[in-house]
Design a protein around this motif. Sequence first.
Motif, PDB file in Angstrom:
ATOM      1  N   ARG A 234     -32.475  -0.586 -88.001  1.00 49.09           N
ATOM      2  CA  ARG A 234     -33.317  -0.666 -86.548  1.00 49.09           C
ATOM      3  C   ARG A 234     -33.717  -1.621 -86.242  1.00 49.09           C
ATOM      4  O   ARG A 234     -33.856  -3.144 -86.689  1.00 49.09           O
ATOM      5  N   THR A 235     -34.242  -1.255 -84.877  1.00 50.40           N
ATOM      6  CA  THR A 235     -34.305  -2.959 -84.203  1.00 50.40           C
ATOM      7  C   THR A 235     -35.784  -2.784 -84.468  1.00 50.40           C
ATOM      8  O   THR A 235     -36.322  -2.039 -84.513  1.00 50.40           O
ATOM      9  N   VAL A 236     -36.229  -3.696 -83.354  1.00 46.38           N
ATOM     10  CA  VAL A 236     -37.594  -3.929 -83.452  1.00 46.38           C
ATOM     11  C   VAL A 236     -38.156  -3.393 -82.798  1.00 46.38           C
ATOM     12  O   VAL A 236     -39.311  -3.238 -82.859  1.00 46.38           O
ATOM     13  N   PRO A 237     -38.578  -2.474 -81.308  1.00 47.62           N
ATOM     14  CA  PRO A 237     -39.667  -1.514 -80.889  1.00 47.62           C
ATOM     15  C   PRO A 237     -39.369  -0.259 -81.437  1.00 47.62           C
ATOM     16  O   PRO A 237     -40.519  -0.142 -81.962  1.00 47.62           O
ATOM     17  N   VAL A 238     -38.282   0.280 -82.059  1.00 49.21           N
ATOM     18  CA  VAL A 238     -38.736   1.431 -82.755  1.00 49.21           C
ATOM     19  C   VAL A 238     -39.665   0.344 -84.797  1.00 49.21           C
ATOM     20  O   VAL A 238     -40.433   1.876 -84.784  1.00 49.21           O
ATOM     21  N   ALA A 239     -38.506  -0.265 -85.264  1.00 48.27           N
ATOM     22  CA  ALA A 239     -39.889  -1.267 -85.909  1.00 48.27           C
ATOM     23  C   ALA A 239     -41.905  -0.822 -85.870  1.00 48.27           C
ATOM     24  O   ALA A 239     -42.338  -0.346 -86.183  1.00 48.27           O
ATOM     25  N   ILE A 240     -41.461  -0.925 -84.154  1.00 50.37           N
ATOM     26  CA  ILE A 240     -42.857  -1.160 -84.239  1.00 50.37           C
ATOM     27  C   ILE A 240     -43.502   0.560 -84.235  1.00 50.37           C
ATOM     28  O   ILE A 240     -44.334   0.329 -84.355  1.00 50.37           O
TER      29      ILE A 240
END
Length: 289
Positions: A234-240
């Motif tokens: 996953r990337t950062v926006p989805v992880a947040i």
Amino acid sequence: MVTQTSDRYSNRTYRRLKALKRIGLYAGVTLVLIYMLFPYYWAIISSTKTRESLYSFSLVPSLDFSNYISLFNNPIFMGAIVNSAIIAISSSVLSLVISLLAAYALGRLHFKLSRIILICVLMISVFPQVVVLSGMFEVIGWLGFYNRPAALIFSYLLLILPFTTWVLTSFIRDLPVELEEAALIDGCSRMRILTHVLLPLMGPAIASTGLLAFILAWNEFLFALTFILTDENRTVPVAIGLLTGSSRYEYPFGQIMAASVTVTLPLLILVLIFQRKIVAGLTSGAVKG
């Protein structure tokens, strides 16, 4: 005597009006800055609050960094930062290489369909992501990229390439044609002209375009949510967006604010480092003559 008095009165009125305009300008700029910067300041304040003090209004940070400590101890979030950096850098570099070749062809090689192609490029950049989502899902599955970083690198080109191609085409058109003509007389090929003559002059445009492309890829959410399934990719926006609290009824507002501040800092640092090149690249060609 009357003329002298009226002149003094008019000069005094002019100075007052000038001072009022200056005060109004400063007040307007201050209001705009407060409107733009207050959400970031509020995110910083909220990220340093404890769980109990989140619901109390205060403009002073409580300097409790437990949210950052728990966030940095989260391997999924730290892995997401690495994934976002790799994907954003790869897609930005790849889009710059492709758009440089396309921009040179559209800006220097005159052919009948060049204007139509530029209009199509601009129209593609206007389309929302949802329109192409189902088609991109089929293409990603057919290529075997599903749940892989290559899926996002490939799909982000659809978002970044129209923008980078349009900007670099406008910049190349504003470069002096005499440089290219002199290089052609000396026997240079088109590729050599692009890499050795035009490319050194395109530093500001490449820096500004590449940074904006990096920001687009870094902040993208919809494709990253659709094409990536497991946490390790996953990337950062989805992880947040998928951060959870200690229980199903707890909303981790403090950790989300800490994560938002953490992923925004690299972008701010890059903008501060390349701010002069960004301004030069975005304003190039704005004034002619």
